[in-house]
Scaffold this motif. Sequence first.
Motif, short mmCIF file in Angstrom:
data_model
loop_
_atom_site.label_atom_id
_atom_site.label_comp_id
_atom_site.label_asym_id
_atom_site.label_seq_id
_atom_site.Cartn_x
_atom_site.Cartn_y
_atom_site.Cartn_z
N VAL A 188 3.77 -12.38 -2.03
CA VAL A 188 4.69 -11.79 -1.04
C VAL A 188 4.26 -10.35 -0.80
CG1 VAL A 188 7.07 -11.26 -0.41
CG2 VAL A 188 6.60 -13.11 -2.02
N GLU A 189 4.09 -9.98 0.47
CA GLU A 189 3.78 -8.59 0.78
C GLU A 189 4.91 -8.03 1.61
OE1 GLU A 189 -0.35 -8.02 1.95
OE2 GLU A 189 0.28 -6.23 3.06
N VAL A 190 5.52 -6.94 1.11
CA VAL A 190 6.64 -6.31 1.81
C VAL A 190 6.12 -5.13 2.61
CG1 VAL A 190 8.90 -5.20 1.54
CG2 VAL A 190 8.20 -6.98 -0.09
N ARG A 191 6.44 -5.09 3.88
CA ARG A 191 6.02 -3.99 4.76
C ARG A 191 7.24 -3.27 5.30
NH1 ARG A 191 0.86 -4.39 7.32
NH2 ARG A 191 -0.49 -5.45 5.84
N VAL A 192 7.09 -1.98 5.58
CA VAL A 192 8.15 -1.23 6.25
C VAL A 192 7.78 -1.13 7.71
CG1 VAL A 192 9.38 0.97 6.38
CG2 VAL A 192 8.57 0.13 4.18
N GLY A 193 8.73 -1.45 8.59
CA GLY A 193 8.43 -1.32 10.01
C GLY A 193 9.42 -2.09 10.85
N ASP A 194 9.18 -2.08 12.17
CA ASP A 194 10.01 -2.81 13.11
C ASP A 194 9.42 -4.21 13.31
OD1 ASP A 194 11.52 -3.84 15.15
OD2 ASP A 194 11.38 -2.08 16.44
N GLY A 195 10.10 -5.19 12.72
CA GLY A 195 9.60 -6.56 12.75
C GLY A 195 9.59 -7.19 14.14
N TYR A 196 10.23 -6.54 15.11
CA TYR A 196 10.22 -7.06 16.49
C TYR A 196 8.78 -7.29 16.95
CZ TYR A 196 11.07 -7.21 21.56
OH TYR A 196 11.13 -7.58 22.88
#
Length: 237
Positions: A153-161
Amino acid sequence: MYVWVGLWLLAALSGAAGWEEQARTQMVAEIEREFYATSLASGKSALTPKVKRALLEVPRHLFVPEALRSAAYENRPLPIGYGQTISQPYIVALMTELLEPKPEHVVLEVGTGSGYQAAVLARLVKQVYTIEIIEPLASRARARLKAQGYTNVEVRVGDGYYGLKEHAPFDGIVVTAAASHIPPPLVEQLKPGGRMVIPVGGQFLVQSLMLVEKTPKGEVLTRQLLPVSFVPLTGGH
Ligand code: SAH
Protein backbone atom coordinates in the motif's frame (compact mmCIF):
# COMPACT_ATOMS: atom_id res chain seq x y z
CA MET A 1 -16.83 -30.15 39.52
CA TYR A 2 -16.84 -31.03 35.80
CA VAL A 3 -19.17 -28.11 35.25
CA TRP A 4 -16.64 -25.73 36.81
CA VAL A 5 -13.77 -27.16 34.83
CA GLY A 6 -15.93 -26.84 31.71
CA LEU A 7 -16.80 -23.24 32.47
CA TRP A 8 -13.21 -22.40 33.23
CA LEU A 9 -12.12 -23.99 29.96
CA LEU A 10 -14.77 -22.05 28.06
CA ALA A 11 -13.68 -18.78 29.67
CA ALA A 12 -10.02 -19.52 28.97
CA LEU A 13 -10.70 -20.39 25.34
CA SER A 14 -12.90 -17.38 24.64
CA GLY A 15 -10.28 -15.20 26.33
CA ALA A 16 -7.62 -16.64 24.04
CA ALA A 17 -9.73 -15.88 20.98
CA GLY A 18 -9.86 -12.22 22.08
CA TRP A 19 -12.83 -9.86 22.05
CA GLU A 20 -11.78 -8.51 18.67
CA GLU A 21 -12.16 -11.82 16.90
CA GLN A 22 -15.61 -12.39 18.32
CA ALA A 23 -16.58 -8.83 17.46
CA ARG A 24 -15.32 -9.27 13.89
CA THR A 25 -17.32 -12.46 13.49
CA GLN A 26 -20.44 -10.59 14.62
CA MET A 27 -19.62 -7.67 12.34
CA VAL A 28 -19.34 -9.99 9.34
CA ALA A 29 -22.66 -11.65 10.21
CA GLU A 30 -24.28 -8.19 10.31
CA ILE A 31 -22.70 -7.30 6.93
CA GLU A 32 -24.02 -10.53 5.43
CA ARG A 33 -27.54 -9.73 6.64
CA GLU A 34 -27.34 -6.28 5.08
CA PHE A 35 -25.94 -7.69 1.82
CA TYR A 36 -28.94 -9.97 1.59
CA ALA A 37 -31.39 -7.18 2.37
CA THR A 38 -29.92 -4.82 -0.24
CA SER A 39 -29.07 -7.36 -2.94
CA LEU A 40 -31.73 -6.17 -5.37
CA ALA A 41 -30.19 -2.68 -5.54
CA SER A 42 -26.52 -3.63 -5.24
CA GLY A 43 -26.50 -6.78 -7.37
CA LYS A 44 -24.40 -8.47 -4.65
CA SER A 45 -26.32 -10.86 -2.45
CA ALA A 46 -23.49 -12.39 -0.43
CA LEU A 47 -19.86 -11.92 0.54
CA THR A 48 -17.31 -13.88 -1.46
CA PRO A 49 -15.11 -16.09 0.76
CA LYS A 50 -11.96 -14.05 0.13
CA VAL A 51 -13.55 -10.70 1.01
CA LYS A 52 -15.10 -12.31 4.07
CA ARG A 53 -11.68 -13.58 5.13
CA ALA A 54 -10.15 -10.10 4.72
CA LEU A 55 -12.92 -8.56 6.86
CA LEU A 56 -12.35 -11.21 9.53
CA GLU A 57 -8.63 -10.51 9.56
CA VAL A 58 -8.17 -6.73 9.44
CA PRO A 59 -8.05 -5.30 13.00
CA ARG A 60 -10.56 -2.46 12.49
CA HIS A 61 -10.15 -1.37 16.13
CA LEU A 62 -6.60 -0.25 15.31
CA PHE A 63 -7.95 2.14 12.63
CA VAL A 64 -10.18 4.20 14.95
CA PRO A 65 -9.26 6.63 17.77
CA GLU A 66 -8.41 4.80 21.00
CA ALA A 67 -11.49 6.11 22.81
CA LEU A 68 -13.75 4.51 20.17
CA ARG A 69 -12.11 1.10 20.01
CA SER A 70 -14.94 -0.71 21.73
CA ALA A 71 -17.32 0.56 19.00
CA ALA A 72 -14.99 -0.33 16.12
CA TYR A 73 -16.92 -3.42 15.07
CA GLU A 74 -20.37 -1.88 15.12
CA ASN A 75 -21.88 -1.57 11.66
CA ARG A 76 -21.64 2.23 11.48
CA PRO A 77 -19.19 4.94 10.50
CA LEU A 78 -17.04 6.50 13.25
CA PRO A 79 -15.24 9.85 13.49
CA ILE A 80 -11.47 9.75 12.85
CA GLY A 81 -10.67 13.45 13.37
CA TYR A 82 -10.48 16.46 11.03
CA GLY A 83 -14.24 16.13 10.43
CA GLN A 84 -13.73 12.84 8.58
CA THR A 85 -15.08 9.33 9.17
CA ILE A 86 -14.11 5.71 8.69
CA SER A 87 -16.89 4.21 6.53
CA GLN A 88 -19.46 1.77 7.84
CA PRO A 89 -18.21 -1.86 7.56
CA TYR A 90 -21.09 -2.83 5.24
CA ILE A 91 -20.13 -0.04 2.82
CA VAL A 92 -16.44 -1.04 2.88
CA ALA A 93 -17.47 -4.63 2.15
CA LEU A 94 -19.85 -3.62 -0.64
CA MET A 95 -17.38 -1.29 -2.36
CA THR A 96 -14.75 -4.02 -2.17
CA GLU A 97 -17.07 -6.62 -3.72
CA LEU A 98 -18.17 -4.21 -6.45
CA LEU A 99 -14.54 -3.78 -7.52
CA GLU A 100 -14.32 -7.57 -8.06
CA PRO A 101 -10.68 -7.58 -6.90
CA LYS A 102 -8.22 -10.12 -8.29
CA PRO A 103 -4.72 -10.99 -6.99
CA GLU A 104 -2.99 -9.38 -10.00
CA HIS A 105 -4.91 -6.09 -9.76
CA VAL A 106 -3.53 -2.62 -9.17
CA VAL A 107 -6.13 -0.46 -7.42
CA LEU A 108 -6.42 3.25 -6.66
CA GLU A 109 -8.30 4.54 -3.64
CA VAL A 110 -9.26 8.21 -3.32
CA GLY A 111 -9.78 9.19 0.35
CA THR A 112 -7.39 7.16 2.55
CA GLY A 113 -8.93 8.38 5.82
CA SER A 114 -7.98 5.81 8.45
CA GLY A 115 -6.45 3.40 5.93
CA TYR A 116 -8.97 0.65 6.74
CA GLN A 117 -10.42 0.27 3.23
CA ALA A 118 -6.86 0.23 1.85
CA ALA A 119 -5.91 -2.54 4.31
CA VAL A 120 -8.88 -4.66 3.26
CA LEU A 121 -8.00 -4.18 -0.42
CA ALA A 122 -4.31 -4.86 0.16
CA ARG A 123 -5.20 -8.43 1.18
CA LEU A 124 -6.99 -9.00 -2.11
CA VAL A 125 -4.90 -7.31 -4.80
CA LYS A 126 -1.26 -6.90 -5.81
CA GLN A 127 -0.88 -3.17 -5.16
CA VAL A 128 -2.97 -0.38 -3.64
CA TYR A 129 -2.27 3.33 -4.19
CA THR A 130 -4.30 5.56 -1.93
CA ILE A 131 -4.53 9.36 -1.93
CA GLU A 132 -5.55 11.56 1.03
CA ILE A 133 -5.93 15.33 0.94
CA ILE A 134 -5.48 15.91 4.71
CA GLU A 135 -1.78 15.44 5.43
CA PRO A 136 -1.99 14.33 9.12
CA LEU A 137 -4.55 11.65 8.22
CA ALA A 138 -2.27 10.42 5.44
CA SER A 139 0.77 10.18 7.74
CA ARG A 140 -1.19 8.39 10.44
CA ALA A 141 -2.63 5.90 7.96
CA ARG A 142 0.84 5.34 6.48
CA ALA A 143 2.37 4.64 9.91
CA ARG A 144 -0.54 2.38 10.88
CA LEU A 145 -0.31 0.30 7.69
CA LYS A 146 3.46 0.01 8.05
CA ALA A 147 3.18 -1.11 11.68
CA GLN A 148 0.75 -3.81 10.57
CA GLY A 149 3.21 -5.10 8.00
CA TYR A 150 1.54 -3.99 4.75
CA THR A 151 4.12 -3.61 2.01
CA ASN A 152 1.76 -3.25 -0.96
CA VAL A 153 0.00 0.00 0.00
CA GLU A 154 1.39 3.40 -0.93
CA VAL A 155 -0.21 6.43 0.74
CA ARG A 156 0.05 9.74 -1.11
CA VAL A 157 -0.95 13.25 -0.08
CA GLY A 158 -2.87 15.17 -2.72
CA ASP A 159 -6.14 15.84 -4.49
CA GLY A 160 -7.40 12.46 -5.62
CA TYR A 161 -9.76 14.09 -8.15
CA TYR A 162 -6.81 13.98 -10.54
CA GLY A 163 -5.95 10.35 -9.79
CA LEU A 164 -2.34 9.18 -9.97
CA LYS A 165 -1.21 9.39 -13.54
CA GLU A 166 2.22 7.82 -13.08
CA HIS A 167 0.69 4.53 -11.90
CA ALA A 168 -2.33 4.48 -14.26
CA PRO A 169 -4.17 2.68 -15.71
CA PHE A 170 -5.87 0.94 -12.77
CA ASP A 171 -7.88 -2.28 -12.71
CA GLY A 172 -10.10 -0.72 -10.07
CA ILE A 173 -10.72 2.71 -8.55
CA VAL A 174 -12.63 3.28 -5.32
CA VAL A 175 -13.59 6.78 -4.23
CA THR A 176 -14.60 7.03 -0.56
CA ALA A 177 -15.76 10.67 -0.56
CA ALA A 178 -18.79 12.01 -2.42
CA ALA A 179 -18.12 13.90 -5.66
CA SER A 180 -20.57 16.21 -7.44
CA HIS A 181 -19.74 14.37 -10.67
CA ILE A 182 -17.58 11.48 -11.81
CA PRO A 183 -14.07 12.96 -12.18
CA PRO A 184 -13.01 12.65 -15.87
CA PRO A 185 -9.33 12.05 -14.92
CA LEU A 186 -10.38 8.96 -12.97
CA VAL A 187 -12.41 7.59 -15.90
CA GLU A 188 -9.38 8.17 -18.08
CA GLN A 189 -7.12 6.29 -15.63
CA LEU A 190 -9.39 3.23 -15.56
CA LYS A 191 -8.17 0.23 -17.57
CA PRO A 192 -10.48 -1.16 -20.26
CA GLY A 193 -12.35 -3.90 -18.40
CA GLY A 194 -11.83 -1.99 -15.14
CA ARG A 195 -14.39 -0.94 -12.53
CA MET A 196 -14.81 2.20 -10.47
CA VAL A 197 -17.05 2.58 -7.42
CA ILE A 198 -17.91 6.13 -6.41
CA PRO A 199 -20.54 7.99 -4.39
CA VAL A 200 -21.95 10.89 -6.43
CA GLY A 201 -24.05 13.76 -5.05
CA GLY A 202 -23.99 16.90 -2.93
CA GLN A 203 -22.98 17.13 0.72
CA PHE A 204 -26.49 17.62 2.10
CA LEU A 205 -28.36 15.81 -0.66
CA VAL A 206 -28.94 12.14 -1.20
CA GLN A 207 -25.89 10.62 -2.81
CA SER A 208 -25.87 7.57 -5.04
CA LEU A 209 -23.30 4.85 -5.01
CA MET A 210 -22.35 4.42 -8.65
CA LEU A 211 -20.60 1.67 -10.52
CA VAL A 212 -18.62 2.81 -13.55
CA GLU A 213 -17.43 0.10 -15.93
CA LYS A 214 -15.07 0.59 -18.82
CA THR A 215 -15.68 -2.14 -21.38
CA PRO A 216 -12.76 -3.85 -23.10
CA LYS A 217 -13.56 -1.60 -26.10
CA GLY A 218 -13.31 1.50 -23.93
CA GLU A 219 -17.01 2.27 -23.69
CA VAL A 220 -18.05 3.72 -20.31
CA LEU A 221 -21.18 2.36 -18.62
CA THR A 222 -22.55 3.82 -15.40
CA ARG A 223 -25.09 2.37 -13.03
CA GLN A 224 -26.72 3.96 -10.00
CA LEU A 225 -26.90 1.37 -7.21
CA LEU A 226 -28.12 2.65 -3.86
CA PRO A 227 -28.45 5.78 -1.71
CA VAL A 228 -25.45 6.44 0.54
CA SER A 229 -23.99 9.15 2.76
CA PHE A 230 -20.31 10.11 2.49
CA VAL A 231 -18.21 13.09 3.51
CA PRO A 232 -17.60 15.38 0.51
CA LEU A 233 -14.70 15.15 -1.91
CA THR A 234 -12.86 18.43 -1.31
CA GLY A 235 -10.02 20.09 -3.18
CA GLY A 236 -9.57 22.85 -5.69
CA HIS A 237 -10.84 21.10 -8.81
N1 SAH B 1 -11.60 5.11 3.07
C1 SAH B 1 -11.55 5.72 4.39
C2 SAH B 1 -12.75 6.59 4.67
C3 SAH B 1 -12.44 7.91 4.21
S1 SAH B 1 -13.52 9.24 4.54
C4 SAH B 1 -11.35 4.71 5.48
O1 SAH B 1 -11.31 3.50 5.19
O2 SAH B 1 -11.17 5.12 6.62
C5 SAH B 1 -13.07 10.18 3.12
C6 SAH B 1 -11.66 10.71 3.10
O3 SAH B 1 -11.51 11.36 1.85
C7 SAH B 1 -11.36 11.75 4.18
O4 SAH B 1 -10.25 11.36 4.92
C8 SAH B 1 -11.08 13.01 3.37
O5 SAH B 1 -10.10 13.85 3.93
C9 SAH B 1 -10.63 12.45 2.03
N2 SAH B 1 -10.76 13.35 0.88
C10 SAH B 1 -11.74 14.27 0.64
N3 SAH B 1 -11.52 14.89 -0.54
C11 SAH B 1 -10.39 14.34 -1.07
C12 SAH B 1 -9.64 14.57 -2.27
N4 SAH B 1 -10.03 15.48 -3.17
N5 SAH B 1 -8.56 13.81 -2.47
C13 SAH B 1 -8.13 12.88 -1.57
N6 SAH B 1 -8.78 12.64 -0.41
C14 SAH B 1 -9.90 13.36 -0.16
